[in-house]
Design an enzyme around this catalytic site. Structure first.
Site, short mmCIF file in Angstrom:
data_model
loop_
_atom_site.label_atom_id
_atom_site.label_comp_id
_atom_site.label_asym_id
_atom_site.label_seq_id
_atom_site.Cartn_x
_atom_site.Cartn_y
_atom_site.Cartn_z
N ARG A 208 12.37 16.45 9.30
CA ARG A 208 10.94 16.34 8.98
C ARG A 208 10.74 15.69 7.61
NH1 ARG A 208 7.12 17.64 5.27
NH2 ARG A 208 8.32 19.53 4.84
N THR B 167 7.20 20.17 -5.75
CA THR B 167 6.79 19.07 -4.88
C THR B 167 6.86 17.72 -5.57
OG1 THR B 167 5.30 20.67 -3.84
CG2 THR B 167 5.00 18.35 -3.27
N HIS C 24 12.45 24.87 -2.93
CA HIS C 24 12.31 23.59 -2.24
C HIS C 24 12.10 22.51 -3.30
CE1 HIS C 24 10.74 21.20 1.38
NE2 HIS C 24 10.47 20.41 0.35
N HIS D 102 12.40 18.70 -5.18
CA HIS D 102 12.53 17.26 -4.96
C HIS D 102 13.28 16.63 -6.14
CE1 HIS D 102 10.00 16.41 -1.30
NE2 HIS D 102 9.79 17.70 -1.51
N HIS E 184 46.04 7.86 -14.54
CA HIS E 184 45.40 8.88 -13.72
C HIS E 184 46.26 9.20 -12.49
CE1 HIS E 184 41.01 8.47 -15.27
NE2 HIS E 184 41.87 8.14 -16.21
#
Length: 540
Positions: free
Chosen positions: A13, A179, A206, A208, A303
């Site tokens: 969604r 949001t 939630h 962002h 490395h």
């Protein structure tokens, strides 16, 4: 013992609101099944009533039993001055047939008065009435407090009243949404901590990613008491995206000791990330943390030497724990450690003494100076190592090729390639058309070889890239061609360099075929081998 963290995925969604992201109904079904296998708790499928595709998805999922996840529908609270029981949006949630619904409501007074054009009290009524109505219908209800962190900073008392309204109406979860993605980790931690002390309901976060802080904000929220993280796979979503669950999960589970999924499921993290990227037709960044192709790639000789002695010297976790793998890159920066490690990684049975290794390293450095690059063309590198170790048969040699291109006024360009090869002591002369000169050359080469090597019929060219190496040379500049080929799910890449794009493409095409034939164990026939020895032909 730290608590489990509930995982809520909104790839289907919120993720599809990202620019360039579009999923068909079947795409969404495939991803939902994969998320369920991985151990996601809630899968948000879409907004019923907003478009036919989302309703079709919910209808399809009624027929498909899931092992773990709960399919969830998304929507908003009822409209101002409309009873929840009469609101079309909430009715659509019920008609979707889901067992859980996530509804968002305004928690920032600015949005209530300026966007909704209603009163603060009416907004509280909308939240409570909507949650209560859905609960009365037997649904698990998650209330998403939209713009909560901005709302709390502007008017903390009202923002908390919105959450209390949802809790009082029976919400199972209250989710705090960043949001606009503008909050900082210390702000998220402090606010979540305050909310946790004021409510009894389970909290979610939630975030962002507009400030590149979504993962940090999710972790801060969990440390402050949040028990659910809502995000997407690979962080896709509107604007700069949602929080990336692919990064959140291993950070919480491996670094902080929270439980998100079973260890066996965590080992599927890399495959899940790449699966969703493939279905969504999106290129994954090589440097994506944890699951990127370069996440555990080592290039510098110092490395590599250290990693071979103890991986902890340059790796923060064992890559196998999240389904990735260590890679050693061979380039102009490489030492002998890189080369020896690469033969092991590629499972090439070649023994090289120190002098031979030095010679190969020097050859690689010279070729990279010419424009070759083997980090993304490991099949070409494998062929070079095999040739150096005397374990590569040429199988076929080129006599010549020609390409004809014809353009007339009323038809598209016609491309035709003619190829002459020596294969098993025979001259093979073929021609083929194609969509452009490279495709025609590829078709002609395969046509010449498939009779002798039937496995080539199963091989496909899956990607073709051209890069100009010296822009100042204009149309005469040297170019590097990178070709990706595939067969039965396996992929490999080869490289060619020339001032002529066709010649560079030919080199990469030949390498791609030689690599498959080596993998298949193809050998020259004995008569041809003896004939070449008599003629003084040397393998290359």
């Amino acid at each position: 013992m730290k608590p489990n963290v509930c995982l809520y995925d909104t790839t289907l969604r919120d993720g599809t609101q990202g620019e360039g992201v579009s999923l068909s109904v079947e795409d969404k079904v495939k991803i939902a099944l994969r998320l369920d296998q991985f151990g996601i708790d809630f899968i948000e499928g879409g907004w019923p009533g907003s478009n036919p595709k989302d309703m079709a998805f919910f209808e399809r999922m009624r027929e498909i039993p899931l092992e773990h996840a709960t399919i969830t529908a998304f929507g908003s609270t009822c409209r101002p001055n409309v009873a929840a029981s009469e609101d079309d949006n909430l009715r659509a949630l019920l008609e979707s047939g889901v067992k859980a619904a996530a509804i968002f409501g305004k928690s920032w007074d600015l949005h209530v008065t300026d966007a909704l054009k209603t009163t603060l009290e009416e907004n509280l009524r909308m939240v409570a009435d909507s949650v209560s109505f859905l609960k009365s219908q037997g649904l698990t209800v998650l209330f998403l407090a939209e713009h909560f962190f901005d709302g709390y900073k502007a008017n903390p008392l009202y923002a908390l009243r919105v959450l209390e309204a949802a809790e009082g109406a029976g919400a199972d979860w209250v989710v705090l949404c960043d949001t606009n993605g503008g909050s900082l980790p210390h702000e998220v931690y402090d606010i979540v901590r305050t909310v946790k002390g004021s409510l009894q309901v389970q909290l979610g976060i939630h975030p962002h990613n507009d400030c590149e802080l979504a993962v940090a904000n999710a972790i801060a929220a969990v440390q402050a008491g949040a028990e659910q993280v809502q995000g997407t796979i690979n962080g896709i979503g509107e604007r700069c995206g949602n929080v990336n669950l692919i990064s959140v999960i291993p950070n919480l589970q491996l670094k902080l000791g929270y439980r998100c999924v079973e260890d066996e499921q965590l080992q599927q993290l890399t495959k899940l990330s790449r699966f969703v990227a493939e279905v969504a037709n999106m290129a994954m960044p090589n440097n994506q943390p944890f699951v990127g192709n370069s996440a555990f790639a080592h290039k510098g000789g110092i490395h590599v030497s250290a990693v071979l002695k103890d991986p902890k010297t340059y790796e923060h976790i064992e890559p196998e724990r999240i389904g990735n793998k260590r890679r050693v890159l061979v380039s102009e920066l490489s030492g002998q450690s890189n080369l020896l490690a690469k033969t092991d990684e590629l499972d090439i049975d070649v023994e090289l003494d120190k002098q031979e290794a030095r010679e190969i390293i020097q050859k690689i450095k010279e070729r990279e100076f010419q424009g070759y690059q083997y980090e993304g063309a490991e099949a070409s590198l494998s062929l070079m190592l095999l040739a150096a170790g005397g374990k590569l048969d040429s199988l076929f040699t080129l006599d010549s090729f020609k390409i004809l291109m014809e353009k007339s006024r009323d038809r598209a360009i016609l491309s035709e390639a003619t190829v002459k090869l020596q294969v098993n002591g025979q001259l093979v002369h073929t021609a083929a058309e194609g969509n452009g000169p490279v495709n025609a050359l590829d078709n002609a080469l395969r046509k010449a070889l498939e009779t002798h090597f039937p496995c080539l019929a199963e091989m496909q060219l899956t990607d073709y890239k051209v890069r100009v190496l010296d822009e100042s040379g204009a149309t005469a500049a040297k170019v590097r061609v990178l070709i990706e080929s595939g067969r039965n799910g396996e992929k490999w890449s080869t490289v060619g360099v020339s001032t002529n794009v066709i010649e560079a493409s030919w080199e990469a095409l030949v390498d791609s075929i030689r690599y498959l034939l080596w993998k298949e164990g193809c050998k020259r026939s004995e008569p041809e081998e003896k004939a070449e020895v008599r003629a003084g032909i040397v393998n290359h």
